[in-house]
Design a protein around this motif. Structure first.
Motif, PDB file in Angstrom:
ATOM      1  N   SER A  75     -12.126  69.628   0.542  1.00 39.61           N
ATOM      2  CA  SER A  75     -12.849  68.364   0.641  1.00 39.61           C
ATOM      3  C   SER A  75     -12.713  67.832   2.048  1.00 39.61           C
ATOM      4  O   SER A  75     -11.662  67.327   2.431  1.00 39.61           O
ATOM      5  CB  SER A  75     -12.300  67.357  -0.372  1.00 39.61           C
ATOM      6  OG  SER A  75     -12.951  66.123  -0.240  1.00 39.61           O
ATOM      7  N   ARG A  78     -11.497  64.059   2.496  1.00 37.81           N
ATOM      8  CA  ARG A  78     -10.388  63.547   1.689  1.00 37.81           C
ATOM      9  C   ARG A  78      -9.473  62.641   2.501  1.00 37.81           C
ATOM     10  O   ARG A  78      -9.081  61.558   2.040  1.00 37.81           O
ATOM     11  CB  ARG A  78      -9.596  64.719   1.112  1.00 37.81           C
ATOM     12  CG  ARG A  78      -8.478  64.289   0.174  1.00 37.81           C
ATOM     13  CD  ARG A  78      -7.807  65.487  -0.452  1.00 37.81           C
ATOM     14  NE  ARG A  78      -6.735  65.070  -1.355  1.00 37.81           N
ATOM     15  CZ  ARG A  78      -5.964  65.908  -2.034  1.00 37.81           C
ATOM     16  NH1 ARG A  78      -6.153  67.213  -1.906  1.00 37.81           N
ATOM     17  NH2 ARG A  78      -5.015  65.458  -2.828  1.00 37.81           N
ATOM     18  N   GLU A  79      -9.119  63.048   3.716  1.00 36.07           N
ATOM     19  CA  GLU A  79      -8.203  62.253   4.525  1.00 36.07           C
ATOM     20  C   GLU A  79      -8.811  60.904   4.884  1.00 36.07           C
ATOM     21  O   GLU A  79      -8.156  59.860   4.787  1.00 36.07           O
ATOM     22  CB  GLU A  79      -7.826  63.018   5.791  1.00 36.07           C
ATOM     23  CG  GLU A  79      -6.848  62.269   6.680  1.00 36.07           C
ATOM     24  CD  GLU A  79      -6.479  63.049   7.926  1.00 36.07           C
ATOM     25  OE1 GLU A  79      -5.819  62.479   8.814  1.00 36.07           O
ATOM     26  OE2 GLU A  79      -6.864  64.242   8.016  1.00 36.07           O
ATOM     27  N   GLU A  80     -10.066  60.913   5.297  1.00 33.96           N
ATOM     28  CA  GLU A  80     -10.690  59.647   5.681  1.00 33.96           C
ATOM     29  C   GLU A  80     -10.916  58.742   4.471  1.00 33.96           C
ATOM     30  O   GLU A  80     -10.836  57.514   4.589  1.00 33.96           O
ATOM     31  CB  GLU A  80     -12.004  59.902   6.415  1.00 33.96           C
ATOM     32  CG  GLU A  80     -13.060  60.603   5.602  1.00 33.96           C
ATOM     33  CD  GLU A  80     -14.306  60.890   6.412  1.00 33.96           C
ATOM     34  OE1 GLU A  80     -15.342  61.220   5.795  1.00 33.96           O
ATOM     35  OE2 GLU A  80     -14.239  60.792   7.654  1.00 33.96           O
ATOM     36  N   SER A  81     -11.167  59.302   3.297  1.00 35.00           N
ATOM     37  CA  SER A  81     -11.332  58.473   2.105  1.00 35.00           C
ATOM     38  C   SER A  81     -10.002  57.842   1.699  1.00 35.00           C
ATOM     39  O   SER A  81      -9.968  56.674   1.274  1.00 35.00           O
ATOM     40  CB  SER A  81     -11.901  59.305   0.957  1.00 35.00           C
ATOM     41  OG  SER A  81     -11.027  60.365   0.613  1.00 35.00           O
ATOM     42  N   GLN A  82      -8.899  58.593   1.821  1.00 35.12           N
ATOM     43  CA  GLN A  82      -7.591  58.021   1.521  1.00 35.12           C
ATOM     44  C   GLN A  82      -7.234  56.913   2.507  1.00 35.12           C
ATOM     45  O   GLN A  82      -6.704  55.866   2.120  1.00 35.12           O
ATOM     46  CB  GLN A  82      -6.524  59.116   1.546  1.00 35.12           C
ATOM     47  CG  GLN A  82      -6.608  60.099   0.386  1.00 35.12           C
ATOM     48  CD  GLN A  82      -5.552  61.176   0.463  1.00 35.12           C
ATOM     49  OE1 GLN A  82      -4.935  61.386   1.516  1.00 35.12           O
ATOM     50  NE2 GLN A  82      -5.340  61.888  -0.627  1.00 35.12           N
ATOM     51  N   ARG A  83      -7.533  57.131   3.787  1.00 34.07           N
ATOM     52  CA  ARG A  83      -7.262  56.104   4.785  1.00 34.07           C
ATOM     53  C   ARG A  83      -8.079  54.844   4.498  1.00 34.07           C
ATOM     54  O   ARG A  83      -7.569  53.720   4.613  1.00 34.07           O
ATOM     55  CB  ARG A  83      -7.578  56.639   6.184  1.00 34.07           C
ATOM     56  CG  ARG A  83      -7.227  55.667   7.320  1.00 34.07           C
ATOM     57  CD  ARG A  83      -7.623  56.257   8.669  1.00 34.07           C
ATOM     58  NE  ARG A  83      -6.904  57.481   8.937  1.00 34.07           N
ATOM     59  CZ  ARG A  83      -5.724  57.546   9.550  1.00 34.07           C
ATOM     60  NH1 ARG A  83      -5.142  56.421   9.956  1.00 34.07           N
ATOM     61  NH2 ARG A  83      -5.145  58.693   9.766  1.00 34.07           N
ATOM     62  N   TRP A 122      -1.667  51.982  11.636  1.00 39.65           N
ATOM     63  CA  TRP A 122      -2.029  53.255  10.980  1.00 39.65           C
ATOM     64  C   TRP A 122      -3.505  53.299  10.593  1.00 39.65           C
ATOM     65  O   TRP A 122      -4.181  54.298  10.835  1.00 39.65           O
ATOM     66  CB  TRP A 122      -1.152  53.450   9.750  1.00 39.65           C
ATOM     67  CG  TRP A 122      -1.509  54.679   8.967  1.00 39.65           C
ATOM     68  CD1 TRP A 122      -1.142  55.970   9.227  1.00 39.65           C
ATOM     69  CD2 TRP A 122      -2.326  54.728   7.783  1.00 39.65           C
ATOM     70  NE1 TRP A 122      -1.675  56.817   8.279  1.00 39.65           N
ATOM     71  CE2 TRP A 122      -2.411  56.078   7.383  1.00 39.65           C
ATOM     72  CE3 TRP A 122      -2.999  53.762   7.034  1.00 39.65           C
ATOM     73  CZ2 TRP A 122      -3.126  56.488   6.268  1.00 39.65           C
ATOM     74  CZ3 TRP A 122      -3.719  54.168   5.913  1.00 39.65           C
ATOM     75  CH2 TRP A 122      -3.779  55.506   5.544  1.00 39.65           C
ATOM     76  N   SER A 126      -7.079  56.055  14.298  1.00 39.60           N
ATOM     77  CA  SER A 126      -8.143  56.935  14.788  1.00 39.60           C
ATOM     78  C   SER A 126      -8.906  56.273  15.933  1.00 39.60           C
ATOM     79  O   SER A 126      -9.298  56.947  16.897  1.00 39.60           O
ATOM     80  CB  SER A 126      -9.101  57.286  13.652  1.00 39.60           C
ATOM     81  OG  SER A 126      -9.668  56.111  13.087  1.00 39.60           O
TER      82      SER A 126
END
Length: 316
Positions: A75, A78-83, A122, A126
């Protein structure tokens, strides 16, 4: 890359290399580069990095397994959706408490400060990292503006809480659409420190989903263009066979050009003639008109196909 300005910046940076022409596709996140042999792939990647971005060579295509299309594993968002989710959970209470005075309780500002700190560091990391990367190469982007806004609002709020009197237990902050000057207590702007990265992350998440959908559609269309390639021809009656293609110079002269392979469209047919794709071969024995010669066509992905050709007289 997040906008057309990013695309333009990358293309201009690559165009500074002599003999290089580049076209960047924002939807797929890829660049098609034409360069002379003396310019290596590492030179091109370094040029993109000097523009403040990252780049890598495309991975070789892998075979399709279990019905999963190439590049379909995992996916990518996934990382950006969790962030985004964690940032939203931390930011919403700060926005509500800062903008609704009736809900402000004793020491509410310190709770907002604790919730806003991970968002400003955090959640917006980005933006901070890309802003610093751009500054190293003397480039300012949208990430620079977001990073400056978050740092300025959070830093001033920290000053106001610790040194400006805004940290008093009974402090209340009224909601106002217009800025006001004066007052004994410095205002805090934690809602800006969390609101800016939250809304920008939301926009980029939605944009990323739309771009991935567009990129997958473009790759699917490109996959319909050519499904296989004819790579060679063999026959027991010839010593060596070469694939050739008829070329017209446009000045009354035609040539035969050797080619290593011939693309075949999905569901298409391959017609061979002296005026298109043909086979140049050296025979082992003499042929007569009407003789049948067996050939085996070899393809890159498909199984070999055995065909027969009938010898005809020139012009017949």
């Amino acid at each position: 890359m997040t906008c057309a300005a990013c695309v333009n910046r990358v293309e201009k940076r690559l165009a500074r290399i002599e003999g290089v022409r580049a076209t960047v596709n924002l939807a797929t996140g890829r660049a098609r580069v034409s360069h002379p042999p003396e310019v290596t792939a590492q030179d091109l990647v370094a040029a993109v990095e000097r523009a403040g971005y990252t780049a890598e060579l495309p991975a070789p295509p892998r075979p399709v397994e279990d019905g999963t299309p190439p590049g379909g594993g995992g996916s990518p968002g996934r990382e950006e959706s969790q962030r985004l989710l964690i940032t939203a959970l931390l930011s919403v209470p700060v926005l509500i408490l800062s903008m609704v005075p009736a809900l402000q309780f004793r020491n509410w500002q310190w709770l907002c400060f604790v919730l806003a700190a991970p968002v400003a560091v955090w959640g917006a990391w980005s933006f901070h990292s890309r802003a610093l990367r751009g500054l190293r190469h003397a480039a300012a982007t949208m990430d620079t503006l977001v990073s400056l806004g978050v740092v300025a609002s959070f830093s001033w709020s920290a000053y106001a809480l610790f040194l400006g009197g805004a940290g008093d237990p009974g402090m209340r902050m009224p909601f106002s659409l217009l800025p006001s000057a004066g007052g004994d207590v410095a205002h805090i702007y934690l809602e800006a420190a969390v609101g800016v990265p939250l809304f920008v992350l939301t926009g980029r998440f939605l944009e990323s989903r739309a771009r991935r959908g567009t990129g997958e559609a473009l790759r699917s269309l490109a996959g319909l263009a050519a499904k296989d390639q004819l790579t060679g021809v063999t026959s027991p009656d010839i010593e060596k066979a070469l694939l050739s293609r008829h070329r017209s110079s446009g000045f009354g002269a035609d040539t035969m050009e050797m080619t290593g392979s011939v693309r075949i469209s999905a569901g298409g047919t391959l017609a061979m003639s002296p005026f298109d794709v043909s086979v140049m071969a050296r025979t082992r024995t003499g042929w007569e008109a009407g003789d049948t010669v067996p050939f085996v066509l070899h393809f890159r992905h498909s199984a070999p196909v055995k065909v027969f050709a009938v010898v005809v007289r020139p012009g017949g």
